[in-house]
Design an enzyme around this catalytic site. Structure first.
Site, PDB file in Angstrom:
ATOM      1  CE1 TYR A  85      -1.100  -2.324  12.309  1.00  0.00           C
ATOM      2  CE2 TYR A  85       1.028  -2.191  13.402  1.00  0.00           C
ATOM      3  CZ  TYR A  85       0.244  -2.649  12.365  1.00  0.00           C
ATOM      4  OH  TYR A  85       0.806  -3.445  11.395  1.00  0.00           O
ATOM      5  CB  SER A 121       3.081  -6.155  12.413  1.00  0.00           C
ATOM      6  OG  SER A 121       4.079  -5.258  12.807  1.00  0.00           O
ATOM      7  CE  LYS A 126      -2.201  -5.898  11.361  1.00  0.00           C
ATOM      8  NZ  LYS A 126      -3.012  -6.455  10.268  1.00  0.00           N
TER       9      LYS A 126
END
Ligand code: WQD
Length: 337
Positions: free
Chosen positions: A149, A124, A153
């Site tokens: 989150y 992302s 990643k």
């Protein structure tokens, strides 16, 4: 080519599985329906007349991974399965680290043991944090993530880079998505978030069908053309095709490559709301609210590396994204339920 698509019933996974099936690849899906529906799999078959092989289960289940690798002759893996809610990740950080990092480590380990050598990872643009340079190229600094989150990643990317450095015969491509929106042009598959949507386009479309009264615009005092946040929205079908291009070129430019998948265009929150009103013909009420924690003013890509190496570029416009969102929303007012 036989491709294992983890999370293949989910939003981006299902659109990618569809493009793979459409071009004749064999697709094996593993999904635990944590944030997806078996109806999506039925719809895939309706659209393209072919079915993926399906295993219901969790990517954290090593025995199941082993079984899949022994039963299927997998050539490549596209790893989508993971948790993706920023707000939930703040409340449940360990679940995010376990699902997004530990499971990624396990899949790579099991893949390597089964002699599968090509691995594509869903990452992302959140790994860039608050970007110092816009548009964002792959050379931008990463770090400064503001929630578990994003950090999950970032850490998973780092682990994959270390693994690739130590295992030159294992190919890894990391794809950094900007803001995926839209739905398949058929209106049969699309994004069906659990509960109240966190993201702008799903929320706007729910306001348009009357599920919510108005959109809260999180801040109109950013240093942008109209004060609202600017993002690089990308049609999920373009994004899906980016994965096919990545598969076709994996290993050609070294065994670890990282690409931005975006359009290179930035649109503001007001641009999105105004375009959605025009396309749907429905008035969309909004109110200005305080900035949301962790949001950045601007985030849009320089997608030129993907064009140079993968020969991929996004083809669809913001209008296409919103038209297809609207079609999906009106054909499926309750999502897959
Ligand atoms: C877009 C713009 C908001 C909702 C997030 C994650 C990212 C990725 C995609 C992936 C911003 C504004 C939003 C609303 C608003 N996750 N907004 N009202 O924040 O760029 O990215 O989703 O799995 O990692 O961080 O996307 O759609 O939430 O927001 O004003 O009700 O819309 O402030 O400017 P974001 P978004």
């Amino acid at each position: 080519m036989k491709v294992l698509v983890t999370g293949g019933a989910g939003y981006i996974g299902s659109h990618t599985a569809l493009e793979l099936l459409n071009r004749g690849d064999e697709v094996v899906i593993i999904d635990n329906f944590a944030n997806s529906s078996c109806v999506a799999l039925k719809r895939l078959a309706e659209i393209c007349g072919r079915k993926p092989v399906f295993y219901e289960g969790d990517v954290k289940d090593k025995l199941l991974l082993r079984r899949i690798f022994s039963e299927q002759h997998i050539d490549s893996i596209i790893h989508f399965a993971g948790l993706k809610s920023v707000s939930e990740s703040i409340k449940k950080p360990l679940e995010y680290y376990e699902n997004n990092i530990v499971a990624t480590v396990d899949i790579v380990d099991e893949a390597a043991k089964a002699n599968v050598k090509n691995f594509i990872f869903s990452s992302s643009a959140t790994v860039y944090g608050d970007p110092e340079v816009i548009p964002i190229s792959e050379l931008n600094k990463t770090g400064g993530t503001t929630n578990p989150y994003g950090t999950s990643k970032l850490f998973a990317e780092k682990i994959l880079q270390d693994y690739a450095a130590a295992n030159k015969d294992f190919n890894i491509t990391i794809l950094r998505y900007f803001n995926p929106v839209g739905a398949h042009v058929s209106g049969k598959i699309g994004e069906d978030p659990n509960g109240v949507p966190n993201n702008l386009v799903p929320y706007v479309s729910k306001v348009a069908v009357g599920k919510y009264e108005y959109v809260s615009i999180f801040g109109n005092d950013y240093k942008t053309k109209d004060g609202t946040g600017i993002r690089d929205y990308i049609h999920v079908t373009d994004l899906a095709k980016g994965h096919l291009a990545a598969l076709d070129h994996i290993g050609k430019f070294g065994n670890i490559r990282i690409y931005n998948l975006g359009t290179g265009n930035g649109y503001s929150v007001l641009d999105v709301i105004n375009s959605f009103q025009r396309i749907s013909g429905v008035g969309i009420k909004y109110q200005v609210a305080p900035r949301r924690n962790g949001d950045v003013a601007e985030c849009w890509s320089d997608p030129s590396l993907a064009l140079a190496e993968l020969k991929w570029r996004a083809e669809l416009s913001l209008d296409d994204m919103l038209k297809d969102t609207w079609k999906w929303q009106t054909l499926n007012p309750n999502g897959y339920n």
